[in-house]
Design a protein around this motif. Structure first.
Motif, mmCIF file in Angstrom:
data_model
loop_
_atom_site.group_PDB
_atom_site.id
_atom_site.type_symbol
_atom_site.label_atom_id
_atom_site.label_comp_id
_atom_site.label_asym_id
_atom_site.label_seq_id
_atom_site.Cartn_x
_atom_site.Cartn_y
_atom_site.Cartn_z
ATOM 1 N N PRO A 39 0.816 -1.221 0.000
ATOM 2 C CA PRO A 39 0.000 0.000 0.000
ATOM 3 C C PRO A 39 0.849 1.270 0.000
ATOM 4 O O PRO A 39 2.015 1.266 0.398
ATOM 5 N N ARG A 73 -2.489 -5.446 -6.082
ATOM 6 C CA ARG A 73 -2.793 -5.077 -4.700
ATOM 7 C C ARG A 73 -4.277 -5.281 -4.426
ATOM 8 O O ARG A 73 -5.092 -5.265 -5.355
ATOM 9 N N LEU A 76 -9.476 -1.348 -3.438
ATOM 10 C CA LEU A 76 -9.825 -0.432 -2.358
ATOM 11 C C LEU A 76 -11.177 0.231 -2.598
ATOM 12 O O LEU A 76 -11.549 0.538 -3.737
ATOM 13 N N PRO A 93 -9.778 -1.641 2.330
ATOM 14 C CA PRO A 93 -9.769 -2.786 1.406
ATOM 15 C C PRO A 93 -11.184 -3.308 1.175
ATOM 16 O O PRO A 93 -11.976 -3.405 2.113
ATOM 17 N N GLU A 385 -4.306 3.508 -5.983
ATOM 18 C CA GLU A 385 -3.418 4.505 -5.378
ATOM 19 C C GLU A 385 -2.320 4.899 -6.370
ATOM 20 O O GLU A 385 -1.784 4.066 -7.090
#
Length: 403
Positions: A39, A73, A76, A93, A385
């Motif tokens: 993250p 990842r 989110l 998450p 992100e």
């Protein structure tokens, strides 16, 4: 040359050595691969390990690698809302297998200042590539592009209008070929709507942000935009009503408009939500009939305006939830679950997962936002992100004074 090779080469040039060494007994490429999957908050902490780590993790090549590894990842949820003079961003998450007793505690990103005082509202668009395009309402509306992770914003130049009655809605698009973000500003006015000159701006165009005129027949945007493979889509109509009569397609690279007509029999309204369904444009909408149904359309052939359609009947016990006027369809997860959320922060604040195949509803409690009750909240899925600093697009960026 790929991002990993660029990283290694830049490191060697800076260090004057033949073997990158980050103080870890692992190959350089493997370390970068691992770090690109953690993250953003962890990356910020790792930058403090040493000057060398801070240097490597701040390189544009690494920020590019980090963004491309976004699918690796956990996806989110992003919650965006305003409170007085500030814009807040929280993320959590997405639960993989939520149960009725599930709960999430989102983490806060940097707090952003509004351009105008608290008496003016904000319109927030859908996130794209880690960036958020919003419209700060005021005496003169201001279009702002923000990065929640870095806490930086670009305030774009004022959009000139022919008269004071013209309104505008900004959309953020991305050209994957030239790797450029562009802001499309669609203008419209009260009946009759004669505004056919809209504005387009390229972020990072030699860091000189200038609006250019692009022509398109007058229309009224009805939804947020969604960008799929370089095409920005949003629903629209040719009058002030709630009915959607067309899907506007804006090619971000060529800056050309096209339209996908909506048949009257589809009964698509401004309450529909556009989605990315396995790389295809889709739309979701609840019916007003009793029992309530969820209608799903997927565009199979844009040239022929051919849509596939599925209708799912909502369980009677959940009709009161689905029938709420402030409930918004957020989108669809990779597993096919439809995510719903209220448009205002309530106490308790929950999001709902509807599985059309199993015809089941799951409620997930969102904790930690109790201090912002009644605020207008924008909930987004699959937030990516982005570590890129807005200085790559504009030297005169605004950074937060908050942390």
């Amino acid at each position: 040359m790929g991002p990993m090779k660029n990283l290694r080469q830049l490191y060697l040039e800076a260090q004057g050595t033949q073997c990158p060494n980050l103080g870890i007994d692992l190959p350089f490429d493997l370390v970068m691969e691992i770090l690109s999957r953690v993250p953003a908050k962890s990356i910020k902490r790792f930058c403090c390990v040493s000057r060398l780590w801070g240097y490597i993790l701040s390189l544009p090549c690494f920020t590019e690698l980090f963004l491309t590894k976004y699918p690796c990842r956990p996806p989110l949820l992003l919650f965006t809302f305003e409170n007085k003079e500030s814009i807040f961003f929280f993320s959590a998450p997405q639960p993989r297998n939520p149960g009725d007793d599930s709960s999430l505690v989102p983490a806060r990103y940097n707090v952003h200042r509004k351009h105008y005082p608290k008496d003016y509202s904000v319109r927030v668009g859908s996130p794209l590539g880690g960036f958020i395009c919003r419209q700060d309402k005021g005496k003169v509306d201001t279009i702002v592009v923000s990065n929640p992770v870095t806490g930086e914003s670009i305030f774009l130049p004022e959009v000139k209008s022919k008269n004071i009655n013209i309104q505008m809605i900004p959309f953020l698009g991305y050209d994957p070929i030239n790797k450029q973000f562009k802001v499309l500003c669609v203008k419209f006015e009260d009946v009759p709507n004669t505004s056919d000159d809209h504005q387009i701006l390229t972020l990072g165009n030699n860091k000189k942000h200038l609006w250019r005129t692009t022509l398109c027949k007058p229309h009224y945007p009805k939804s947020n935009g969604i960008c799929i493979d370089g095409i920005l889509y949003y629903s629209a109509g040719f009058d002030w009503g709630t009915r959607v009569s067309t899907i506007v397609c804006f090619d971000v690279r060529s800056e050309k408009f096209s339209f996908i007509n909506i048949d009257l029999c589809m009964f698509m309204t401004c309450a529909c939500t556009l989605i990315n369904y396995k790389g295809k444009l889709g739309a979701l909408q609840f019916t007003l009939s009793n029992p309530r149904c969820l209608v799903s359309w997927v565009l199979e052939d844009a040239g022929k305006c051919k849509w596939s359609k599925c209708v799912y009947t909502i369980p009677p016990l959940w009709n009161n939830i689905v029938g709420r006027s402030d409930l918004d369809i957020v989108g669809v997860t990779s597993g096919g679950e439809v995510v719903l959320a209220t448009m205002h922060l309530l106490h308790p604040f929950c999001i709902y997962y509807y599985n059309p195949k199993g015809n089941t509803f799951i409620r997930v409690l969102i904790q930690g936002l109790e201090g912002f009750v009644r605020a207008r909240v924008y909930t987004s899925l699959d937030y990516a992100e982005n570590l890129k600093h807005m200085t790559e697009y504009d030297k005169g960026v605004n950074t937060n004074i908050y942390s």
